[in-house]
Design a protein around this motif. Structure first.
Motif, PDB file in Angstrom:
ATOM      1  N   GLY A 118       0.782  -1.224   0.000  1.00 36.05           N
ATOM      2  CA  GLY A 118       0.000   0.000   0.000  1.00 36.05           C
ATOM      3  C   GLY A 118       0.812   1.272   0.000  1.00 36.05           C
ATOM      4  N   SER A 119       2.166   1.178  -0.158  1.00 39.50           N
ATOM      5  CA  SER A 119       2.966   2.394  -0.139  1.00 39.50           C
ATOM      6  C   SER A 119       2.665   3.263  -1.343  1.00 39.50           C
ATOM      7  N   ARG A 247      -3.258  -5.400   5.160  1.00 35.43           N
ATOM      8  CA  ARG A 247      -4.671  -5.752   5.198  1.00 35.43           C
ATOM      9  C   ARG A 247      -5.437  -5.107   4.044  1.00 35.43           C
ATOM     10  N   ILE A 248      -5.084  -3.885   3.723  1.00 35.45           N
ATOM     11  CA  ILE A 248      -5.742  -3.203   2.600  1.00 35.45           C
ATOM     12  C   ILE A 248      -5.444  -3.934   1.289  1.00 35.45           C
ATOM     13  N   GLU A 249      -4.186  -4.373   1.123  1.00 38.79           N
ATOM     14  CA  GLU A 249      -3.840  -5.106  -0.089  1.00 38.79           C
ATOM     15  C   GLU A 249      -4.621  -6.408  -0.197  1.00 38.79           C
ATOM     16  N   GLN A 250      -4.775  -7.107   0.927  1.00 38.26           N
ATOM     17  CA  GLN A 250      -5.553  -8.340   0.918  1.00 38.26           C
ATOM     18  C   GLN A 250      -7.020  -8.053   0.618  1.00 38.26           C
ATOM     19  N   ALA A 251      -7.512  -6.965   1.142  1.00 38.34           N
ATOM     20  CA  ALA A 251      -8.901  -6.582   0.891  1.00 38.34           C
ATOM     21  C   ALA A 251      -9.127  -6.269  -0.582  1.00 38.34           C
ATOM     22  N   VAL A 269      -9.991  -9.720   6.726  1.00 39.22           N
ATOM     23  CA  VAL A 269      -8.635  -9.167   6.691  1.00 39.22           C
ATOM     24  C   VAL A 269      -8.205  -8.583   8.031  1.00 39.22           C
ATOM     25  N   GLY A 270      -9.053  -8.697   9.060  1.00 37.63           N
ATOM     26  CA  GLY A 270      -8.606  -8.322  10.389  1.00 37.63           C
ATOM     27  C   GLY A 270      -9.155  -7.042  10.973  1.00 37.63           C
ATOM     28  N   PHE A 271     -10.107  -6.392  10.292  1.00 40.68           N
ATOM     29  CA  PHE A 271     -10.721  -5.181  10.840  1.00 40.68           C
ATOM     30  C   PHE A 271     -11.938  -5.575  11.687  1.00 40.68           C
ATOM     31  N   ASN A 272     -12.044  -4.974  12.869  1.00 37.98           N
ATOM     32  CA  ASN A 272     -13.168  -5.285  13.757  1.00 37.98           C
ATOM     33  C   ASN A 272     -14.472  -4.652  13.299  1.00 37.98           C
ATOM     34  N   GLN A 273     -14.375  -3.502  12.658  1.00 36.36           N
ATOM     35  CA  GLN A 273     -15.563  -2.776  12.245  1.00 36.36           C
ATOM     36  C   GLN A 273     -15.468  -2.420  10.765  1.00 36.36           C
ATOM     37  N   PHE A 277     -12.745  -0.049   8.565  1.00 39.93           N
ATOM     38  CA  PHE A 277     -12.105  -0.585   7.367  1.00 39.93           C
ATOM     39  C   PHE A 277     -12.317   0.352   6.188  1.00 39.93           C
ATOM     40  N   THR A 278     -13.557   0.808   6.002  1.00 38.21           N
ATOM     41  CA  THR A 278     -13.861   1.702   4.887  1.00 38.21           C
ATOM     42  C   THR A 278     -13.076   2.996   5.004  1.00 38.21           C
ATOM     43  N   ALA A 279     -12.962   3.521   6.212  1.00 34.00           N
ATOM     44  CA  ALA A 279     -12.220   4.767   6.419  1.00 34.00           C
ATOM     45  C   ALA A 279     -10.738   4.576   6.098  1.00 34.00           C
ATOM     46  N   CYS A 280     -10.153   3.472   6.559  1.00 37.00           N
ATOM     47  CA  CYS A 280      -8.741   3.196   6.296  1.00 37.00           C
ATOM     48  C   CYS A 280      -8.490   2.959   4.807  1.00 37.00           C
ATOM     49  N   PHE A 281      -9.381   2.203   4.181  1.00 38.72           N
ATOM     50  CA  PHE A 281      -9.249   1.899   2.755  1.00 38.72           C
ATOM     51  C   PHE A 281      -9.333   3.190   1.938  1.00 38.72           C
TER      52      PHE A 281
END
Length: 301
Positions: A118-119, A247-251, A269-273, A277-281
């Motif tokens: 994700g870099s 995790r983002i790459e796996q998603a 991919v390991g996000f609890n919520q 996840f949507t915010a991080c992605f």
């Protein structure tokens, strides 16, 4: 210590031509300058005495030396016994550089950024570059294996007019490159790089599990503070950030390869919520997971 020749792939190194020769007693390897190709020398029996740019090499049986295309190399003295050696000319089609052994061991640096998930936001299924270190001079770990490969390359020359044979030669040559890289005592990673690579490997295996710096340290036998320092140096980020990018790459793969809901993908991919996840992605990719999927998946409805 001899330097390291480090190249970036792709593209892979390209085989040009190879052969073998016996140099008699008092005979010498030719002196040449700026030949425009790398010259790999592998000694099967006897010794070659060669210098390049002020460095002297005594290439004994079971050893290999790579002469650079942009340097002057010269015979130091004649062979003391009949010397059977194999030679191979090749090109590095992409970027390459020469790194002194001390510098390579100290920083473990490379020409390109390390594989940081994700870099950089790339299109899906994009080939990423990597670096390969080759020892300019080394005792071969499996000399007979490389000699067999070199002999096989020469045997294929009888049918060199066939494109399929040329392709086979390129494939065999890549095996030679792999063996050369593995033979180097310098291929071992510097301590900080070794720690960072261990941490990255662990995170890749357990990316879908809750993250704990303490647990990471216990599993790879390094203090969490040292791990964080090493990963920052090698990957440019902390373990937690590395994990999130992974995790983002796996998603992204799941978004393109499955029909799973966003919520289910977040969980896998390991996000609890799902909202987090949507915010991080979105922050990483500049687009929401749903829109990312819509961009690449054609919906006939």
């Amino acid at each position: 210590m001899p330097p390291i020749i480090e190249f970036t792939a792709p593209p892979l190194p390209h085989y040009i031509v190879s052969g073998s020769a016996v140099i008699p007693v008092n005979g010498k390897h030719p002196s040449r300058q700026n030949i425009g190709a790398f010259d790999l020398l592998v000694v099967e029996h006897g010794r070659l005495f060669i210098g390049e740019e002020g460095r002297d090499y005594e290439v004994a049986a079971g050893h290999a030396l790579i002469l650079r295309p942009d340097c002057y190399h010269y015979a130091l003295e004649g062979c003391r016994e009949a010397t059977l050696h194999h030679w191979l000319h090749f090109q590095l089609m992409g970027d390459w550089r020469v790194v002194e052994d001390e510098e390579y061991r100290h920083c473990g640096c490379s020409m390109t950024d390390k594989d940081i998930p994700g870099s950089i936001s790339l299109p899906p299924f994009t080939a990423t570059s990597y670096t390969v270190p080759l020892p300019q001079y080394a005792k071969l770990a499996q000399p007979q294996k490389i000699i067999t490969l070199l002999n096989d390359l020469v045997d294929l020359n009888r049918n060199i007019h066939l494109d399929s044979v040329r392709l086979r030669q390129q494939a065999l040559f890549q095996d030679v490159i792999v063996e050369l890289s593995a033979s180097s005592a310098h291929a071992g990673l510097p301590p900080q790089s070794a720690c960072a690579e261990k941490a990255a490997s662990y995170l890749r295996e357990h990316y879908d599990e809750p993250f704990s710096a303490q647990k990471l340290g216990e599993n790879i036998n390094f203090h969490p503070v040292y791990i964080a320092r090493c990963m920052q140096k090698v990957f440019g980020c902390s373990p937690a950030v590395y994990l999130q990018r992974l995790r983002i790459e796996q998603a992204k793969l799941l978004l393109l390869q499955t029909d799973l809901t966003i919520e289910r993908i977040a969980e896998q991919v390991g996000f609890n919520q799902a909202a987090y996840f949507t915010a991080c992605f979105s922050k990483t990719e500049g687009i929401s997971p749903r829109k990312y999927r819509q961009r690449f998946i054609w919906n006939k409805d």
